[in-house]
Scaffold this motif. Structure first.
Motif, PDB file in Angstrom:
ATOM      1  N   ASP A 120     -34.687  15.442   9.611  1.00  0.00           N
ATOM      2  CA  ASP A 120     -33.795  16.552   9.279  1.00  0.00           C
ATOM      3  C   ASP A 120     -34.015  16.912   7.811  1.00  0.00           C
ATOM      4  OD1 ASP A 120     -31.788  18.322   8.687  1.00  0.00           O
ATOM      5  OD2 ASP A 120     -30.196  17.176   9.654  1.00  0.00           O
ATOM      6  N   PRO A 121     -34.520  18.129   7.515  1.00  0.00           N
ATOM      7  CA  PRO A 121     -34.780  18.490   6.115  1.00  0.00           C
ATOM      8  C   PRO A 121     -33.520  18.688   5.305  1.00  0.00           C
ATOM      9  CG  PRO A 121     -35.137  20.383   7.547  1.00  0.00           C
ATOM     10  CD  PRO A 121     -34.911  19.199   8.444  1.00  0.00           C
ATOM     11  N   GLY A 122     -32.395  18.861   5.981  1.00  0.00           N
ATOM     12  CA  GLY A 122     -31.128  19.015   5.280  1.00  0.00           C
ATOM     13  C   GLY A 122     -30.944  20.408   4.688  1.00  0.00           C
ATOM     14  N   PHE A 123     -29.830  20.582   4.019  1.00  0.00           N
ATOM     15  CA  PHE A 123     -29.545  21.849   3.338  1.00  0.00           C
ATOM     16  C   PHE A 123     -28.665  21.554   2.130  1.00  0.00           C
ATOM     17  CE2 PHE A 123     -25.950  21.118   6.061  1.00  0.00           C
ATOM     18  CZ  PHE A 123     -24.860  21.701   5.445  1.00  0.00           C
ATOM     19  N   ARG A 124     -28.635  22.506   1.210  1.00  0.00           N
ATOM     20  CA  ARG A 124     -27.857  22.333  -0.014  1.00  0.00           C
ATOM     21  C   ARG A 124     -26.652  23.258  -0.004  1.00  0.00           C
ATOM     22  NH1 ARG A 124     -32.317  21.819  -4.963  1.00  0.00           N
ATOM     23  NH2 ARG A 124     -33.050  19.730  -4.417  1.00  0.00           N
ATOM     24  N   LEU A 125     -25.531  22.706  -0.441  1.00  0.00           N
ATOM     25  CA  LEU A 125     -24.281  23.465  -0.496  1.00  0.00           C
ATOM     26  C   LEU A 125     -23.725  23.418  -1.911  1.00  0.00           C
ATOM     27  CD1 LEU A 125     -21.427  23.629   2.047  1.00  0.00           C
ATOM     28  CD2 LEU A 125     -20.872  23.060  -0.330  1.00  0.00           C
ATOM     29  N   LEU A 126     -23.345  24.585  -2.407  1.00  0.00           N
ATOM     30  CA  LEU A 126     -22.691  24.697  -3.709  1.00  0.00           C
ATOM     31  C   LEU A 126     -21.249  25.118  -3.496  1.00  0.00           C
ATOM     32  CD1 LEU A 126     -22.730  24.922  -6.877  1.00  0.00           C
ATOM     33  CD2 LEU A 126     -23.275  27.351  -6.535  1.00  0.00           C
ATOM     34  N   SER A 127     -20.315  24.375  -4.093  1.00  0.00           N
ATOM     35  CA  SER A 127     -18.905  24.752  -4.096  1.00  0.00           C
ATOM     36  C   SER A 127     -18.496  25.029  -5.534  1.00  0.00           C
ATOM     37  CB  SER A 127     -18.047  23.625  -3.505  1.00  0.00           C
ATOM     38  OG  SER A 127     -16.680  23.937  -3.601  1.00  0.00           O
ATOM     39  N   LEU A 128     -17.828  26.173  -5.753  1.00  0.00           N
ATOM     40  CA  LEU A 128     -17.483  26.570  -7.118  1.00  0.00           C
ATOM     41  C   LEU A 128     -16.165  27.334  -7.147  1.00  0.00           C
ATOM     42  CD1 LEU A 128     -18.273  26.951 -10.155  1.00  0.00           C
ATOM     43  CD2 LEU A 128     -19.322  29.118  -9.458  1.00  0.00           C
ATOM     44  N   ASN A 129     -15.262  26.929  -8.041  1.00  0.00           N
ATOM     45  CA  ASN A 129     -14.068  27.704  -8.362  1.00  0.00           C
ATOM     46  C   ASN A 129     -14.440  28.676  -9.479  1.00  0.00           C
ATOM     47  OD1 ASN A 129     -11.652  28.491  -9.883  1.00  0.00           O
ATOM     48  ND2 ASN A 129     -10.554  27.060  -8.587  1.00  0.00           N
ATOM     49  N   MET A 130     -14.199  29.977  -9.249  1.00  0.00           N
ATOM     50  CA  MET A 130     -14.648  31.014 -10.178  1.00  0.00           C
ATOM     51  C   MET A 130     -13.603  31.389 -11.224  1.00  0.00           C
ATOM     52  SD  MET A 130     -16.756  33.499  -7.618  1.00  0.00           S
ATOM     53  CE  MET A 130     -17.633  34.315  -8.950  1.00  0.00           C
ATOM     54  N   GLU A 131     -12.506  30.659 -11.295  1.00  0.00           N
ATOM     55  CA  GLU A 131     -11.421  30.904 -12.257  1.00  0.00           C
ATOM     56  C   GLU A 131     -11.015  32.377 -12.280  1.00  0.00           C
ATOM     57  OE1 GLU A 131      -9.884  30.247 -16.796  1.00  0.00           O
ATOM     58  OE2 GLU A 131     -12.013  30.169 -16.410  1.00  0.00           O
ATOM     59  N   LEU A 132     -10.319  32.768 -11.231  1.00  0.00           N
ATOM     60  CA  LEU A 132      -9.767  34.123 -11.140  1.00  0.00           C
ATOM     61  C   LEU A 132     -10.863  35.196 -11.173  1.00  0.00           C
ATOM     62  CD1 LEU A 132      -6.771  33.641 -13.638  1.00  0.00           C
ATOM     63  CD2 LEU A 132      -6.802  33.224 -11.171  1.00  0.00           C
ATOM     64  N   GLY A 133     -12.053  34.818 -10.729  1.00  0.00           N
ATOM     65  CA  GLY A 133     -13.164  35.759 -10.715  1.00  0.00           C
ATOM     66  C   GLY A 133     -13.862  35.933 -12.045  1.00  0.00           C
ATOM     67  N   HIS A 134     -13.563  35.080 -13.033  1.00  0.00           N
ATOM     68  CA  HIS A 134     -14.132  35.239 -14.370  1.00  0.00           C
ATOM     69  C   HIS A 134     -15.516  34.620 -14.526  1.00  0.00           C
ATOM     70  CE1 HIS A 134      -9.723  35.560 -15.960  1.00  0.00           C
ATOM     71  NE2 HIS A 134     -10.162  36.705 -15.445  1.00  0.00           N
ATOM     72  N   ALA A 135     -15.983  33.853 -13.567  1.00  0.00           N
ATOM     73  CA  ALA A 135     -17.309  33.234 -13.688  1.00  0.00           C
ATOM     74  C   ALA A 135     -18.373  34.315 -13.867  1.00  0.00           C
ATOM     75  CB  ALA A 135     -17.611  32.393 -12.458  1.00  0.00           C
ATOM     76  N   ASP A 136     -19.303  34.058 -14.758  1.00  0.00           N
ATOM     77  CA  ASP A 136     -20.382  35.009 -15.039  1.00  0.00           C
ATOM     78  C   ASP A 136     -21.284  35.131 -13.811  1.00  0.00           C
ATOM     79  OD1 ASP A 136     -22.532  36.446 -15.963  1.00  0.00           O
ATOM     80  OD2 ASP A 136     -23.004  35.092 -17.622  1.00  0.00           O
ATOM     81  N   PRO A 137     -21.426  36.342 -13.221  1.00  0.00           N
ATOM     82  CA  PRO A 137     -22.258  36.480 -12.020  1.00  0.00           C
ATOM     83  C   PRO A 137     -23.687  35.976 -12.202  1.00  0.00           C
ATOM     84  CG  PRO A 137     -20.916  38.444 -12.327  1.00  0.00           C
ATOM     85  CD  PRO A 137     -20.728  37.602 -13.549  1.00  0.00           C
ATOM     86  N   ALA A 138     -24.258  36.179 -13.389  1.00  0.00           N
ATOM     87  CA  ALA A 138     -25.619  35.692 -13.624  1.00  0.00           C
ATOM     88  C   ALA A 138     -25.665  34.173 -13.597  1.00  0.00           C
ATOM     89  CB  ALA A 138     -26.140  36.215 -14.966  1.00  0.00           C
ATOM     90  N   ALA A 139     -24.645  33.531 -14.165  1.00  0.00           N
ATOM     91  CA  ALA A 139     -24.597  32.066 -14.161  1.00  0.00           C
ATOM     92  C   ALA A 139     -24.363  31.535 -12.753  1.00  0.00           C
ATOM     93  CB  ALA A 139     -23.490  31.581 -15.104  1.00  0.00           C
TER      94      ALA A 139
END
Length: 343
Positions: A120-139
């Motif tokens: 099974d090659p698996g898969f990667r999952l990212l979980s992120l809280n964006m703090e009221l949508g303030h996270a930089d889209p590029a980041a």
């Protein structure tokens, strides 16, 4: 060591060991009490006990002082203080051990998680809280560059629209419906490189909760649940009810991932209840150690591990790490997940 000098050293060591040992013991007892049994508002108690893991630092200071005191003068009182401190420190350390042991431990201390299955090659999952949508889209785009599935909490319509219009949207063409708020903390979204089926909003929590089935190309489908139960508030009483409703919403199954900002640390009873139900965090399964995620926007490092990727017994993690993202007060969690070998 001479008699007078030994007595002085023993007294100083005991004077250090006792208060630090009491602080450590208080955190051990606090961890053991139900959130609604302290006499304080339950949310307030939860906020205090979020730091119970740090009791091990108090035990470390008390333990060193106790050893110095015992070396200086082996009196029964010194030996008793030292023995008690070391015993309580061992209990406290055993609660933290799964983060470093790999595959997780069950209540008896035996390895509970299953190793990865071959093929099974698996898969990667990212979980992120964006703090009221303030996270930089590029980041966010950079953090998700190696991910296959992304769970975003505190997502807002403007920020997600910006993400969808760029490289992020090109990488993740499949997503939950855009029912996000324009602002605030209530929005949750799941994005995937692979097709999503059985997409459904799960009711009952203050913030949006989504469950989806990800159709992986080289493995059986996986159910991903994006969650964000409400945070505790000083003097409040709502946190425990939110956590209990979350537990009821988690669907049964061997191939389930529950990811997001849980507003709870590993030592809180709701996370321990999920562990009792068979879930393990990617951090402990991958032996990634302590990975605090909040607060990530201060002059000091993050202190609390409240963002989690929890896996049902049919899955395991081969890697997990906290990912800094500009513009948000949370670090993300990036985990490599795969099928667990059959027991």
């Amino acid at each position: 060591m001479s008699g007078d000098r030994g007595r002085r050293t023993a007294r100083v060591a005991t004077a250090v060991a006792v208060p630090f040992g009491l602080v450590g013991a208080a955190t051990t007892v606090a961890r053991s009490l139900p959130e609604d049994a302290s006499g304080l508002p339950s949310d307030t108690w939860v906020m205090i006990t979020s730091f119970s893991d740090y009791g091990l630092l108090s035990y470390a200071v008390a333990g060193v002082a106790a050893v110095v005191g015992i070396a200086a003068r082996r009196r029964p009182a010194t030996l008793a203080v030292g023995g008690l401190v070391l015993a309580l420190a061992a209990v406290h350390a055993s609660w933290l051990l799964p983060r470093f042991a790999g595959r997780g431990l069950d209540a008896s201390g035996a390895l509970a998680g299953r190793p990865a299955a071959a093929g099974d090659p698996g898969f990667r999952l990212l979980s992120l809280n964006m703090e009221l949508g303030h996270a930089d889209p590029a980041a966010v785009t950079d953090a998700a560059a190696a991910a296959d599935v992304v769970v975003l909490t505190e997502a807002t319509k403007p920020t997600v629209s910006t993400l969808a219009a760029g490289a992020f949207g090109a990488r993740f063409p499949h997503r939950t419906p855009n029912t996000l708020p324009w602002s605030g903390a209530a929005g949750t979204a799941v994005f995937s490189r692979y097709p999503l089926t059985d997409v459904r909003a799960l009711p009952g929590l203050v913030h949006q909760t989504w469950a989806v089935t990800v159709r992986l190309p080289d493995a059986d489908p996986v159910t991903v649940v994006g969650v964000h139960p409400a945070r505790p508030y000083l003097g409040g009483h709502d946190w425990l009810g939110e956590q209990q409703r979350l537990r009821e919403l988690v669907p049964p199954g061997e191939r389930v991932v529950v990811a997001g900002d849980f507003n709870a640390v590993d030592s809180h009873r709701p996370i321990r209840a999920l562990r009792a139900a068979g879930y393990r965090s990617s951090t402990e399964l991958a032996a990634a150690g302590w990975q605090p995620t909040y607060p990530a926007d201060r002059a000091f490092p993050p202190l609390l591990e409240i963002d989690h990727v929890l896996l049902a017994p049919g899955l395991t993690a081969t890697a997990s790490r906290a990912v800094p993202v500009r513009g948000t007060d949370h670090r993300g969690v990036l985990a490599t997940l795969t099928t667990a070998a059959r027991a």
